[in-house]
Write an enzyme that holds these catalytic residues in place. Structure first.
Site, PDB file in Angstrom:
ATOM      1  N   ARG A  71      46.808  68.489  26.736  1.00 45.19           N
ATOM      2  CA  ARG A  71      46.250  67.135  26.677  1.00 45.19           C
ATOM      3  C   ARG A  71      47.357  66.078  26.772  1.00 45.19           C
ATOM      4  O   ARG A  71      47.117  64.952  27.171  1.00 45.19           O
ATOM      5  CB  ARG A  71      45.437  66.941  25.386  1.00 45.19           C
ATOM      6  CG  ARG A  71      44.779  65.556  25.293  1.00 45.19           C
ATOM      7  CD  ARG A  71      43.699  65.512  24.227  1.00 45.19           C
ATOM      8  NE  ARG A  71      44.204  65.797  22.896  1.00 45.19           N
ATOM      9  CZ  ARG A  71      44.776  64.876  22.098  1.00 45.19           C
ATOM     10  NH1 ARG A  71      44.921  63.640  22.520  1.00 45.19           N
ATOM     11  NH2 ARG A  71      45.193  65.218  20.892  1.00 45.19           N
ATOM     12  N   TYR A 124      31.510  49.110  42.355  1.00 41.79           N
ATOM     13  CA  TYR A 124      30.709  50.315  42.140  1.00 41.79           C
ATOM     14  C   TYR A 124      29.856  50.125  40.884  1.00 41.79           C
ATOM     15  O   TYR A 124      30.313  49.594  39.864  1.00 41.79           O
ATOM     16  CB  TYR A 124      31.643  51.512  42.000  1.00 41.79           C
ATOM     17  CG  TYR A 124      31.035  52.743  41.381  1.00 41.79           C
ATOM     18  CD1 TYR A 124      29.921  53.358  41.965  1.00 41.79           C
ATOM     19  CD2 TYR A 124      31.566  53.288  40.228  1.00 41.79           C
ATOM     20  CE1 TYR A 124      29.359  54.480  41.389  1.00 41.79           C
ATOM     21  CE2 TYR A 124      31.019  54.422  39.651  1.00 41.79           C
ATOM     22  CZ  TYR A 124      29.912  55.012  40.233  1.00 41.79           C
ATOM     23  OH  TYR A 124      29.354  56.127  39.660  1.00 41.79           O
ATOM     24  N   ASP A 195      41.192  49.631  42.353  1.00 45.23           N
ATOM     25  CA  ASP A 195      40.575  50.919  42.650  1.00 45.23           C
ATOM     26  C   ASP A 195      40.703  51.142  44.157  1.00 45.23           C
ATOM     27  O   ASP A 195      40.051  50.474  44.964  1.00 45.23           O
ATOM     28  CB  ASP A 195      39.104  50.905  42.225  1.00 45.23           C
ATOM     29  CG  ASP A 195      38.434  52.268  42.397  1.00 45.23           C
ATOM     30  OD1 ASP A 195      38.869  53.034  43.275  1.00 45.23           O
ATOM     31  OD2 ASP A 195      37.477  52.556  41.663  1.00 45.23           O
ATOM     32  N   LYS A 220      36.974  62.112  45.329  1.00 49.13           N
ATOM     33  CA  LYS A 220      36.607  61.705  46.683  1.00 49.13           C
ATOM     34  C   LYS A 220      37.667  62.135  47.700  1.00 49.13           C
ATOM     35  O   LYS A 220      37.872  63.313  47.910  1.00 49.13           O
ATOM     36  CB  LYS A 220      36.368  60.193  46.703  1.00 49.13           C
ATOM     37  CG  LYS A 220      35.490  59.671  45.562  1.00 49.13           C
ATOM     38  CD  LYS A 220      34.149  60.351  45.444  1.00 49.13           C
ATOM     39  CE  LYS A 220      33.163  59.656  44.528  1.00 49.13           C
ATOM     40  NZ  LYS A 220      33.569  59.574  43.110  1.00 49.13           N
TER      41      LYS A 220
END
Length: 406
Positions: A71, A124, A195, A220
């Site tokens: 992590r 988005y 973004d 993506k």
């Protein structure tokens, strides 16, 4: 061993010519010493063995100087981070578990109670929903037109601590006046996060235009094969350290195998984007001349209101094409049902071509009146144009358009 993108590189730092994006995509972050594996392996381990110096580093708050716990960092994820940082021209990057994890870690890492974020009003739907929910944390979200740098500048208030943009908006394919907005934000000491999922670092590198942070839904185009969920944030060291700390607390760490798959996908990113760019422009031109289509949104078309800006800002116009079909939602649904190669799925950026109706997917949670104010009609169709042969895609679209008639 140092983590977080500070790996030895195959690329020659003394070269007078900076390596191109295709070269960086293949070699950045990969092993460089004799005897090491050709490709970064999958370190499928939750933790790493400790010794006394490691305990001393942890006690002193220097856990990021060593591999301790996945992590906090993992060699496979670090290779991905180095690769994305090199592609975006940034000092470093942090890999996370999804695109929304990248957005949430960025916003929550940089903002606290009483702060404001200024964002594009054309984003988005998932991002808009997240920003609007920040009120519960005492963080206010203001929206303005990212296509107008002056309007964005006027919307920067005393409490504004972050500007959030999309390099190409989802689904209306609008661009920001990036250089102008970044300059206005810099005058006020406000970091800018972009973004860059739709453009990818092949077509645009926002850090080189003044942004502080660059965000990707690696699900993506970076991954490129519709088989993983991941995200990446790249940028300057100071804001990125806060993003990394927030992501560690939120637990948005990518699985090592996922990080490996993203790195593997990036190695062919430039080749895939060349085909996405070519096919996207060809599809946009086909649609623009078709009687069943009311309008086409694609920055590579001269009819796009920001075409001149797109030519200055982008190295390619991408594989995303949106258009309004005549006949509204019923016609859009008939169009989708008539397609064979363009598949229906709630994602984008893969090698296969996809078609969706944003009013029923990415922006379905918004009230119809708000969608209309944004310019998202019920008859708006978003295409993610893949890398198939363009003749086959054209034939499929013509089939769909014929089938859209009532």
């Amino acid at each position: 061993m140092a983590t977080h993108g500070r790996r030895r590189t195959r690329l020659d730092p003394g070269s007078r010519r900076k390596a191109g994006p295709g070269t960086r995509a293949v070699h950045a972050g990969e092993p460089a010493r004799a005897g090491e594996p050709l490709t970064v392996p999958i370190y499928q381990s939750s933790a790493f063995l400790l010794d006394r110096p490691a305990y001393d580093d942890i006690a002193a708050g220097r856990h990021q100087a060593r591999w301790v716990y996945t992590r906090w960092g993992n060699p496979t994820a670090a290779a991905l981070e180095a690769k994305v940082a090199a592609l975006e021209g940034c000092p470093a990057a942090v890999a996370v578990s999804s695109g929304m994890a990248a957005i949430s870690a960025t916003v929550l890492g940089l903002l606290g109670r009483g702060d404001r974020v200024l964002a594009s009003r054309d984003l988005y739907g998932g991002t808009l929903g997240f920003l609007r929910g920040l009120g519960a944390r005492g963080i206010a979200a203001d929206l303005a037109d990212q296509a107008d740098a002056a309007a964005m500048g006027r919307a920067m208030r005393k409490g504004t601590r972050l500007v959030f943009l999309e390099s190409i908006t989802n689904p209306l394919l609008r661009l920001p006046e990036l250089d102008g907005i970044a300059a206005l934000a810099a005058e006020r000491g406000i970091p800018v996060a972009v973004d860059n999922t739709f453009a990818t670092p092949v077509n645009l590198r926002p850090f080189c235009h003044g942004s502080s942070l660059v965000i990707h839904s690696a699900t993506k185009y970076l991954g490129g094969h519709s088989d993983l969920v991941a995200g990446v944030v790249a940028g300057a060291d100071a804001p990125l350290a806060r993003v990394r700390a927030a992501n560690e607390e939120l637990g948005g760490t990518p699985d090592p195998h996922t990080a490996f798959l993203v790195s593997r996908g990036i190695k062919t990113l430039q080749l895939r984007m060349q085909r996405h760019n070519e096919n996207g422009l060809a599809v946009a031109r086909l649609l623009e001349g078709h009687p069943r289509v009311a309008r086409v949104m694609y920055p590579g078309l001269e009819s796009h209101p920001q075409h001149a800006l797109a030519r200055r800002l982008l190295d390619g116009f991408g594989g995303m094409v949106s258009f309004e079909i005549r006949g509204g939602l019923p016609a859009a649904m008939r169009f989708l049902r008539s397609l064979r190669l363009f598949l229906q799925a709630a994602t984008l950026g893969g090698v296969e071509s996809l078609a969706t109706v944003p009013a029923l997917t990415s922006h379905a949670h918004l009230p119809p009146a708000e969608r209309r104010r944004m310019g998202i009609s019920d008859g708006l169709v978003r295409l993610s144009v893949g890398i198939e042969d363009i003749g086959d895609l054209v034939e499929d679209l013509e089939r769909g358009l014929r089938g859209s008639r009532g």
